[in-house]
Each structure stands twice: as structure tokens, then as C-alpha cells.
Write an enzyme that holds these catalytic residues in place. Structure first.
Site, PDB file in Angstrom:
ATOM      1  N   SER A 135       2.023   1.341  -5.371  1.00  0.00           N
ATOM      2  CA  SER A 135       1.576   0.117  -4.606  1.00  0.00           C
ATOM      3  C   SER A 135       0.670  -0.634  -5.716  1.00  0.00           C
ATOM      4  CB  SER A 135       0.944   0.241  -3.466  1.00  0.00           C
ATOM      5  OG  SER A 135       0.239  -1.013  -2.651  1.00  0.00           O
ATOM      6  N   TYR A 145      -6.045   4.778   0.547  1.00  0.00           N
ATOM      7  CA  TYR A 145      -4.786   4.475   0.352  1.00  0.00           C
ATOM      8  C   TYR A 145      -4.745   3.821  -1.103  1.00  0.00           C
ATOM      9  CZ  TYR A 145      -0.367   2.004   0.388  1.00  0.00           C
ATOM     10  OH  TYR A 145       0.874   1.413   0.172  1.00  0.00           O
TER      11      TYR A 145
END
Length: 250
Positions: A135, A145
């Protein structure tokens, strides 16, 4: 006929990879937790592209699920797409430790174990590729994350460096905000994200496949996000983290 195994294959970027690879003539192994949804996805691909897809229901947050997929990869595969992943709502300091560990299991341990299960066969045949979906968050600070996705990028680049001189490629794919079920399933309020920042999953996959063919080790689809990542590397990390937190969720 080349073969591909895709994790998280029933929605979003994983489903877009399935469509693209089916159109390119790959035979597919679709991996996700929901067997009913996997079967429906396989039937849709058969009707649209005329390809038969193998369905493999597995929860990558468990050793049993990982072992099932590892065993299938050792039978031989030409392209592995490690796409399975998820997010948590709110501040990561409010997330329970078991939930954070589950994220690390899926985002890091699964990527490591499945890549290592696929690579021996690829190296023996001297062909094949692994795409690890990370990401843009990997380049910013946003809790577990982003930390887990930064690990995916580093691991992918390190593995790719080990494979120099072979025809086996490993690449980290780092998309920005993509219109998928991701935010809804994680109960993340995405209303604050500007419309111009959203990408389509199909466009992300198309650009990632071009970058893989070019031999890139990290793919950041779309010029907008290339600029964002470039600027993010120049500004103070504290400022980048505050902007990322504000933009990512309320």
C-alpha cells in the site's frame, strides 16, 4: 497454460487480478475464506472468459489455512499474488493485541510463507513471479497497518535482490485509495477522502502488470500517487504522519 494463485480473490484488487489474468489465458487458483463466494467468482470467470478456476477456501490468519495454500503452491504455480489483507477502524492504540497479531499474521507471515512455498519451484524452472500487494501507506506512519505494509515492501525488494540473474521476479504493489470493499468491511469512514484520490481496481492491476513486465521491484500505480510518495519522502516524517492520519480516517 500459465497458472496463477490469488489470495483475497473474491473482491477488490484480488478480483481484478482474477479478471485480468483470466483474460490473459491463465488458469487460476482462487483463495479466500468464503467458499460460497469463491465458487460464485469461479463460475463468473468461467462464463465470461471460458477458464476453469480451482477454489481453495482458507483462512490465512490460521496455520491450517496457510498450510493448505503452501501445499498447493508447492505443486507449482507461475504467478503468486499475495493480496489478502484488511484494516482496523480508529486509532491503532484502540485495537486489541490479538487483532493486531492477526493482521501481522495475514500481512506479513502469510506473505513470507506463501512466497517461500512458491519460489523453489519457480527457481527450479527459472521462471515465475510474485506480486505482494502492499500500500502507499507503507511510505507513511499509520499504525500497524502501514508498518506491516512497509515490511511487505522491504521484504519484496530484498527477495527480488536475491533473485538477480534469474528469470523469477518479485514485486511489491503499492496502490493508494482503491474503490473496493476494503473500507466498508473494516468499518472505516472514507467520506473524508477526496474524490480525485480514488483509483479503480482494474486500472491498478493493469499498471501493476506493466510494471512487473518492466522488471520493477516496487509499483506505485498512477502519477498522483507517485507524486504523493515522492513528496512524502521529502517532508518531515511527523508532518507526513499527521496528514496521513487525517486523510485516511476521521
Amino acid at each position: 497454460m500459465p497458472s496463477a494463485l490469488i489470495t483475497g480473490a473474491t473482491a477488490g484488487i484480488g478480483a481484478a487480478f482474477a479478471r485480468r489474468l483470466a483474460a490473459d489465458g491463465f488458469s487460476l487458483v482462487l483463495v479466500a475464506r468464503d467458499e460460497e463466494r469463491l465458487t460464485a467468482a469461479a463460475e463468473s470467470l468461467r462464463l465470461r472468459y471460458g477458464v476453469e478456476s480451482e477454489v481453495l477456501a482458507a483462512d490465512l490468519a490460521t496455520d491450517e489455512g496457510l498450510e493448505r495454500v503452501e501445499a498447493r503452491l508447492r505443486q507449482g504455480i507461475d504467478l503468486l499474488v499475495n493480496n489478502a489483507g484488511f484494516g482496523h477502524p480508529g486509532s491503532f492504540l484502540d485495537v486489541s493485541v490479538p487483532d493486531e497479531l492477526r493482521m501481522l499474521k495475514v500481512h506479513c507471515e502469510a506473505v513470507l510463507r506463501l512466497t517461500m512455498a512458491a519460489l523453489p519451484g519457480m527457481r527450479k524452472r527459472n521462471r515465475g513471479a510474485v506480486i505482494n500487494v502492499a500500500s502507499v501507506a507503507a511510505f507513511f506512519n499509520r499504525g500497524t497497518y502501514s508498518a506491516s505494509k512497509a515490511w511487505v515492501v522491504n521484504y519484496s525488494e530484498s527477495t527480488a535482490a536475491e533473485l538477480v540473474g534469474t528469470r523469477v521476479r518479485v514485486m511489491a504493489l503499492c496502490p493508494g485509495f482503491v474503490r473496493t470493499e476494503f473500507h466498508e468491511r473494516a468499518s472505516i469512514d472514507a467520506s473524508a477522502i477526496p474524490g480525485f484520490l480514488w483509483l479503480s481496481a482494474d486500472d491498478v492491476v493493469d499498471e501493476s502488470m506493466r510494471d512487473l513486465a518492466l522488471g520493477k521491484r516496487v509499483s506505485v500505480p498512477d502519477l498522483r500517487y507517485k507524486v504523493i510518495v515522492g513528496v512524502g519522502r521529502l517532508v518531515p516524517r511527523g508532518l507526513a504522519a499527521r496528514v496521513s492520519q487525517r486523510l485516511g480516517r476521521r
